[in-house]
Design an enzyme around this catalytic site. Sequence first.
Site, short mmCIF file in Angstrom:
data_model
loop_
_atom_site.label_atom_id
_atom_site.label_comp_id
_atom_site.label_asym_id
_atom_site.label_seq_id
_atom_site.Cartn_x
_atom_site.Cartn_y
_atom_site.Cartn_z
N TYR A 302 -40.44 57.50 -67.08
CA TYR A 302 -41.47 56.59 -67.56
C TYR A 302 -41.01 55.82 -68.80
CZ TYR A 302 -43.95 60.26 -64.97
OH TYR A 302 -44.33 61.18 -64.04
N GLU A 376 -65.06 73.76 -72.87
CA GLU A 376 -65.83 72.91 -71.94
C GLU A 376 -66.96 72.15 -72.63
OE1 GLU A 376 -65.14 74.92 -67.59
OE2 GLU A 376 -66.73 75.78 -68.84
#
Length: 398
Positions: A302, A376
């Site tokens: 990349y 979370e």
Amino acid sequence: MSLLNDVKKLAAQYAEDTVNIRRHIHANPELSFKEFETAKYVAAELRKLGIEPKEGVAGTGLTALIEGRNPASKTVALRADMDALPITEQNDVAYKSKNIGVMHACGHDVHTSCLLGAARILVQLKDQFEGTIKLVFQPGEEKNPGGASLMIKDGALENPRPNNMFGQHVMPYIPTGKVGFREGQYMASADEIYLTVKGKGGHAALPDKVIDPILIASHIIVALQQVVSRNADPKKPTVLSFGQIEGGHAQNIIPDEVKIGGTFRALDEEWRFEAHKKIRNIAEGLAEAMGGSCDVFIDVGYPYLTNDPTTTQSARAAATAYLGAENIVDLDLWMGAEDFAYYSHVVPSCFYRLGTGNSEKGTTLGVHTPKFNIDEDAIELGIGLMAWIALNQLAPTQ
């Protein structure tokens, strides 16, 4: 402020469902370019929202559109990656990976679920903006040539072409409730270095009868450090690291060859490819000088990731309004790599970080580790902020 409040209320309302989506994806991870069931699951979730996705983009990728009023006026793209890593999970959680040896250890389950959650918010508010929001769910971020490059080749950024693009990535080193931004160059290019050093094997007690590839490989690894310490401009961050060396199977036998694997990172494209030549010349020349040979293969990966200043300033301003300035973090240069970089060289883009770290919950371990997990509680912010950043790019209806 009413639109901002609406986004926050919807984020709170949809957070629990999005956590459940994340847990489903986490428990059913798939490796790069094999995200077949994940793609089907994402498509089904989009259809529940009344969004018909375009499937099969770059193999297992998807795109979808949420159109507001005057949809041709402007397009904003939001991206998530879907692939997992070849790691055996060691977390003791109810949603632990069911696929032994495969794990969402880089947060792509979070990225995918957050984009689905943001889409759910944006569908509810599509009469509140002008333009189109393009959802991009890509495969293969973790593996060359990078799913982003293939999505671009397959037309994911066309019809309509986005004016801006945003990517969100978890960061365990930033506390939950905070997000990070950086303008300009942010992440490095990444190339894989593979060297095969060839000699002549034989008995270790008869060194004059062999050409020792282990000795040659050792000299090559040491010599290549000068690429960074003596050839690289010290103002241009550069990393050359070797994490793999394989050769021989017994202490008293010199093998015929040794394999070396490493990674090269840079933030300057001209220097990047100049360094490739130096790596090749040093490895081949030194091996030849010591009587052996070296095959050099550099798998070009990349490019560096750059955050468009105007786009990033706009996203940061939106995040400040959403969270408060005290919850915005300035990011340092990061020598890790990310295939969102391909998008950033084609469309004005912003790649920002979502804090998921919570020491009390044990979610501060780094990505790509078998015990990586997230707090979370960050998901509510993840879905709300992504939706809010997109909305801020589109002219509000009058």
